[in-house]
Design an enzyme around this catalytic site. Structure first.
Site, PDB file in Angstrom:
ATOM      1  N   LYS A  30      -6.300  56.110  -0.926  1.00 53.39           N
ATOM      2  CA  LYS A  30      -5.848  55.404   0.173  1.00 53.39           C
ATOM      3  C   LYS A  30      -5.318  53.945  -0.246  1.00 53.39           C
ATOM      4  CE  LYS A  30      -7.999  56.863   4.324  1.00 53.39           C
ATOM      5  NZ  LYS A  30      -9.269  56.577   5.484  1.00 53.39           N
ATOM      6  N   GLU A  52     -21.380  51.043   0.915  1.00 53.00           N
ATOM      7  CA  GLU A  52     -20.497  52.352   0.856  1.00 53.00           C
ATOM      8  C   GLU A  52     -21.269  53.387   0.228  1.00 53.00           C
ATOM      9  OE1 GLU A  52     -17.707  52.542   2.557  1.00 53.00           O
ATOM     10  OE2 GLU A  52     -16.561  50.584   2.444  1.00 53.00           O
ATOM     11  N   LYS A  85     -17.300  62.152  -2.026  1.00 53.52           N
ATOM     12  CA  LYS A  85     -15.782  61.422  -1.574  1.00 53.52           C
ATOM     13  C   LYS A  85     -14.712  62.503  -2.039  1.00 53.52           C
ATOM     14  CE  LYS A  85     -12.660  57.984  -0.675  1.00 53.52           C
ATOM     15  NZ  LYS A  85     -12.244  56.622  -0.599  1.00 53.52           N
ATOM     16  N   ARG A 132     -11.793  64.020   6.729  1.00 49.34           N
ATOM     17  CA  ARG A 132     -11.808  62.628   5.815  1.00 49.34           C
ATOM     18  C   ARG A 132     -12.414  61.379   6.791  1.00 49.34           C
ATOM     19  NH1 ARG A 132      -7.989  60.289   1.017  1.00 49.34           N
ATOM     20  NH2 ARG A 132      -9.279  58.374   0.950  1.00 49.34           N
ATOM     21  N   ASN A 181     -15.348  56.981   7.239  1.00 44.72           N
ATOM     22  CA  ASN A 181     -15.221  55.591   7.979  1.00 44.72           C
ATOM     23  C   ASN A 181     -16.236  55.668   9.018  1.00 44.72           C
ATOM     24  OD1 ASN A 181     -12.615  54.512   7.490  1.00 44.72           O
ATOM     25  ND2 ASN A 181     -11.572  56.456   8.294  1.00 44.72           N
ATOM     26  N   HIS A 230     -17.161  51.948   9.906  1.00 45.18           N
ATOM     27  CA  HIS A 230     -15.905  51.236   9.789  1.00 45.18           C
ATOM     28  C   HIS A 230     -15.271  50.707  10.966  1.00 45.18           C
ATOM     29  CE1 HIS A 230     -16.750  52.357   5.802  1.00 45.18           C
ATOM     30  NE2 HIS A 230     -15.659  51.853   5.263  1.00 45.18           N
ATOM     31  N   HIS A 289     -14.646  47.074  10.755  1.00 46.57           N
ATOM     32  CA  HIS A 289     -13.359  46.560  10.600  1.00 46.57           C
ATOM     33  C   HIS A 289     -13.019  45.407  11.766  1.00 46.57           C
ATOM     34  CE1 HIS A 289     -11.216  50.073   8.345  1.00 46.57           C
ATOM     35  NE2 HIS A 289     -12.022  49.346   7.468  1.00 46.57           N
ATOM     36  N   HIS A 293     -16.214  43.098   3.396  1.00 51.62           N
ATOM     37  CA  HIS A 293     -16.045  44.476   4.007  1.00 51.62           C
ATOM     38  C   HIS A 293     -17.519  45.287   3.978  1.00 51.62           C
ATOM     39  CE1 HIS A 293     -13.870  48.247   4.707  1.00 51.62           C
ATOM     40  NE2 HIS A 293     -14.587  48.629   3.756  1.00 51.62           N
TER      41      HIS A 293
HETATM   42  P1  NAD Z   1     -12.891  42.538  -3.718  1.00 54.17           P
HETATM   43  O1  NAD Z   1     -11.885  43.410  -4.316  1.00 54.17           O
HETATM   44  O2  NAD Z   1     -12.514  41.458  -3.005  1.00 54.17           O
HETATM   45  O3  NAD Z   1     -13.881  42.303  -4.878  1.00 54.17           O
HETATM   46  C1  NAD Z   1     -15.108  41.349  -4.430  1.00 54.17           C
HETATM   47  C2  NAD Z   1     -15.286  40.106  -5.193  1.00 54.17           C
HETATM   48  O4  NAD Z   1     -15.693  40.375  -6.680  1.00 54.17           O
HETATM   49  C3  NAD Z   1     -13.803  39.244  -5.484  1.00 54.17           C
HETATM   50  O5  NAD Z   1     -13.814  37.777  -5.523  1.00 54.17           O
HETATM   51  C4  NAD Z   1     -13.608  39.842  -7.088  1.00 54.17           C
HETATM   52  O6  NAD Z   1     -12.769  38.909  -7.528  1.00 54.17           O
HETATM   53  C5  NAD Z   1     -14.820  39.905  -7.672  1.00 54.17           C
HETATM   54  N1  NAD Z   1     -15.064  40.842  -8.740  1.00 54.17           N
HETATM   55  C6  NAD Z   1     -14.517  41.948  -8.772  1.00 54.17           C
HETATM   56  N2  NAD Z   1     -15.113  42.648  -9.919  1.00 54.17           N
HETATM   57  C7  NAD Z   1     -15.952  41.631 -10.605  1.00 54.17           C
HETATM   58  C8  NAD Z   1     -16.738  41.841 -11.794  1.00 54.17           C
HETATM   59  N3  NAD Z   1     -16.853  42.822 -12.181  1.00 54.17           N
HETATM   60  N4  NAD Z   1     -17.583  40.500 -12.243  1.00 54.17           N
HETATM   61  C9  NAD Z   1     -17.455  39.298 -11.006  1.00 54.17           C
HETATM   62  N5  NAD Z   1     -16.641  39.193  -9.874  1.00 54.17           N
HETATM   63  C10 NAD Z   1     -15.789  40.423  -9.640  1.00 54.17           C
HETATM   64  O7  NAD Z   1     -13.921  43.399  -2.801  1.00 54.17           O
HETATM   65  P2  NAD Z   1     -14.410  44.737  -2.788  1.00 54.17           P
HETATM   66  O8  NAD Z   1     -15.677  44.920  -1.978  1.00 54.17           O
HETATM   67  O9  NAD Z   1     -14.226  45.567  -4.117  1.00 54.17           O
HETATM   68  O10 NAD Z   1     -13.196  45.724  -1.876  1.00 54.17           O
HETATM   69  C11 NAD Z   1     -13.122  45.469  -0.386  1.00 54.17           C
HETATM   70  C12 NAD Z   1     -11.711  46.011  -0.149  1.00 54.17           C
HETATM   71  O11 NAD Z   1     -11.639  47.197  -0.458  1.00 54.17           O
HETATM   72  C13 NAD Z   1     -11.357  45.692   1.326  1.00 54.17           C
HETATM   73  O12 NAD Z   1      -9.945  45.021   1.517  1.00 54.17           O
HETATM   74  C14 NAD Z   1     -11.459  47.393   1.710  1.00 54.17           C
HETATM   75  O13 NAD Z   1     -10.396  47.355   2.761  1.00 54.17           O
HETATM   76  C15 NAD Z   1     -11.162  48.013   0.732  1.00 54.17           C
HETATM   77  N6  NAD Z   1     -11.511  49.350   0.540  1.00 54.17           N
HETATM   78  C16 NAD Z   1     -10.681  50.229   0.423  1.00 54.17           C
HETATM   79  C17 NAD Z   1     -10.992  51.681   0.513  1.00 54.17           C
HETATM   80  C18 NAD Z   1     -10.020  52.815   0.199  1.00 54.17           C
HETATM   81  O14 NAD Z   1     -10.408  53.992   0.283  1.00 54.17           O
HETATM   82  N7  NAD Z   1      -8.929  52.443  -0.384  1.00 54.17           N
HETATM   83  C19 NAD Z   1     -12.377  52.054   0.793  1.00 54.17           C
HETATM   84  C20 NAD Z   1     -13.170  50.916   0.941  1.00 54.17           C
HETATM   85  C21 NAD Z   1     -12.825  49.620   0.759  1.00 54.17           C
HETATM   86  N1  GLY Z   2     -12.816  54.713   2.514  1.00 51.24           N
HETATM   87  C1  GLY Z   2     -12.434  55.834   3.295  1.00 51.24           C
HETATM   88  C2  GLY Z   2     -11.516  56.784   2.968  1.00 51.24           C
HETATM   89  O1  GLY Z   2     -11.078  56.611   1.860  1.00 51.24           O
HETATM   90  O2  GLY Z   2     -10.959  57.637   3.499  1.00 51.24           O
END
Ligand code: NAD
Ligand code: GLY
Length: 367
Positions: free
Chosen positions: A146, A188, A230, A244, A248, A251, A255, A268
Site C-alpha cells: 500500500k 500495529e 500480514k 485485508r 485496519n 484505523h 484516521h 498514526h
Molecule cells: P514516520 O515515517 O513519520 O517516522 C516517525 C519519526 O521517526 C519520523 O520523525 C522519522 O524521521 C523518525 N525516524 C524514523 N526512523 C528513525 C530511526 N531509526 N531513528 C530515529 N528517528 C527515526 O512514521 P511511521 O510511524 O513510521 O509511519 C507512519 C505512516 O505510515 C503514516 O503515514 C501511515 O499512514 C503509514 N502507514 C502505512 C501503512 C501501509 O500499509 N502502507 C500501514 C501503516 C501505516
Molecule cells: N496497514 C493496512 C494494510 O496494509 O492493509
C-alpha cells in the site's frame, strides 16, 4: 557484527518478495544480492533518518550501482502530500533515472508510502526496496504494497497498490528511534493479536517489558510474527477486496483522530491504539466480546506507552466530527461507515453500526 537474517515470504506469484529480519542488515551488501542490476539507484530518505543511515546504505549498495543519488525529504506526516511527492519525481528526472533505476525508501512509513507511490508512477513503475527504520514500518507499512499520500480531506486517499522487490528490516536501527515513535509502532504489533492470533497476544502480554527494553530476540519475534500474519492476509487479498480490511482494526477511529486533530499532532500509531480501544468497546456494546477482553486490550496498549483516551477533536460536536471524518474512510460504502470489529478474541469482522451507538462509544472513550 551481522546476524543471520530470518526471512518471511510474501507470496504473490510473480510479485512475490522476501522480508529479511535481523540485526545489522541495512549496511550489509549481502542483504541486497537478490536485486536486479541497474546503472542507477536513488535513496529517498528524510532530514532525520538520512544523516543517521544513508551513508551506511550507500556503502552497502556501492558495488551494485554506478550512480547512487540521494534525496532528503522534509520530516513529518504533514509533508506526506503532492508537493513532497513532486520532489521525488524532480530528483528522478533531474538525475536521468531510467526504467531500471532502483529506488530505496529509507525511513518510516511516511517515506515508505511516498516513495512507493513515486515508484509506482515514475515511468509507470520502477523497482523499489523498502528499508524501514521505524518499528511501525517494519511490522506494517513496508509490507504489502500500500502506497499513498494524504489529502486535506482524508488520510492516504491518493495512492496505489505497488509491491516492493525486497524489504530489509534491520532491528539495530530501532535503537535510535524516539521512545514515543517506538510505542506508536507497538500499536500495529498489538493489532495482529485480536484480529488473528490470540497466542501472539498472550506472548505480547508476557513480553511487553522486553520489547520496551529493545530486547533483540523479543523484537525479532514480534517483527517476524507481525510480518507473517500480514503476509498471510496480503497473500490472500492483495487489493483489499475483503479480508485485508481486518488489518485496519482501530484505523477507522484512528484516521479520524489523525485528520481531526491535524496530521502530526497524534502519531498514526497513537491514533490506532486509541482507535483499537474504541473499536473493541464498540464490539463489546454489540455483544461480540466481553468486558474482560476490552480490559486486557486496554491494559496492553497502556503498557506499550500509548494513550487510550482523550482523543478529543477540534470541534464543538466531537462525536459528530468523528462520524463526519469516518464517512470518508476508504471502507465506507455509500456514506455508511464500516468498522473492523472483534468477533470474539482472535477473529475480526467488518460491519456497520448504528450512529447512536458509535456516538456513545466515542463519548465514553474521549472522556
Ligand atoms: P514516520 O515515517 O513519520 O517516522 C516517525 C519519526 O521517526 C519520523 O520523525 C522519522 O524521521 C523518525 N525516524 C524514523 N526512523 C528513525 C530511526 N531509526 N531513528 C530515529 N528517528 C527515526 O512514521 P511511521 O510511524 O513510521 O509511519 C507512519 C505512516 O505510515 C503514516 O503515514 C501511515 O499512514 C503509514 N502507514 C502505512 C501503512 C501501509 O500499509 N502502507 C500501514 C501503516 C501505516
Ligand atoms: N496497514 C493496512 C494494510 O496494509 O492493509
Amino acid at each position: 557484527m551481522s546476524q543471520i537474517a530470518q526471512e518471511v515470504s510474501i507470496d504473490l506469484g510473480e510479485r512475490s518478495y522476501s522480508i529479511a529480519i535481523g540485526s545489522d542488515l541495512m549496511g550489509n551488501t549481502a542483504s541486497y544480492e537478490c536485486l536486479p542490476r541497474a546503472r542507477t539507484a536513488l535513496i529517498v530518505s528524510n532530514s532525520t533518518v538520512a544523516p543517521l543511515y544513508a551513508s551506511a546504505l550507500r556503502a552497502a549498495l556501492a558495488g551494485r550501482y554506478a550512480q547512487i543519488h540521494e534525496l532528503q525529504l522534509p520530516d513529518g506526516e504533514e509533508f506526506k502530500n503532492w508537493e513532497t511527492l513532486q520532489l521525488i519525481f524532480d530528483a528522478l528526472l533531474s538525475n536521468g533515472c531510467d526504467r531500471k533505476t532502483v529506488i530505496f525508501a529509507l525511513g518510516g512509513g511516511v517515506v515508505g508510502d511516498m516513495t512507493g507511490f513515486a515508484a509506482a508512477s515514475y515511468m509507470r513503475g520502477v523497482p523499489f526496496v523498502q528499508v524501514p527504520t521505524t518499528l511501525l514500518a517494519q511490522v506494517d507499512s513496508s509490507v504489502g504494497g500500500k502506497t499513498a499520500i494524504n489529502h486535506p480531506l482524508g488520510k492516504n486517499m491518493i495512492g496505489a497498490f505497488y509491491q516492493p522487490q525486497l524489504v530489509v528490516c534491520d532491528l539495530a536501527v530501532l535503537d535510535t528511534l524516539p521512545k514515543r515513535e517506538f510505542s506508536a509502532g507497538l500499536a500495529e504489533v498489538i493489532k495482529y493479536g485480536p484480529i488473528s492470533d490470540m497466542a501472539f497476544f498472550d506472548w505480547l502480554e508476557r513480553n511487553m517489558d522486553a520489547l520496551i527494553a529493545h530486547d533483540r530476540d523479543a523484537l525479532a519475534h514480534a517483527v517476524r510474527r507481525s510480518c507473517e500474519i500480514k503476509a498471510w492476509v496480503v497473500g490472500q487479498d492483495e487489493k483489499e477486496t475483503g479480508l485485508r480490511a481486518i488489518l485496519n482494526f482501530g484505523h477507522t477511529f484512528g484516521h479520524a483522530i489523525e485528520a481531526g486533530m491535524g496530521y502530526g499532532v497524534w502519531l498514526h500509531g497513537e491514533g490506532v491504539g486509541a482507535g483499537m480501544v474504541m473499536a473493541a468497546e464498540l464490539s463489546r456494546r454489540l455483544g461480540l466480546v466481553d468486558n474482560g477482553f476490552v480490559a486486557r486490550l486496554n491494559l496492553l496498549i497502556q503498557r506499550a506507552g500509548l494513550p487510550t483516551k482523550g482523543a478529543v477533536l477540534d470541534a464543538a460536536d466531537n462525536a459528530g466530527r468523528y462520524l463526519e471524518l469516518m464517512r470518508v474512510d476508504k471502507k465506507s460504502e455509500a456514506g455508511e461507515i464500516r468498522f473492523v470489529l472483534i468477533d470474539g478474541p482472535g477473529k475480526a469482522m467488518v460491519r456497520s453500526a448504528p450512529d447512536d451507538l458509535v456516538r456513545e462509544v466515542i463519548d465514553a472513550c474521549c472522556a
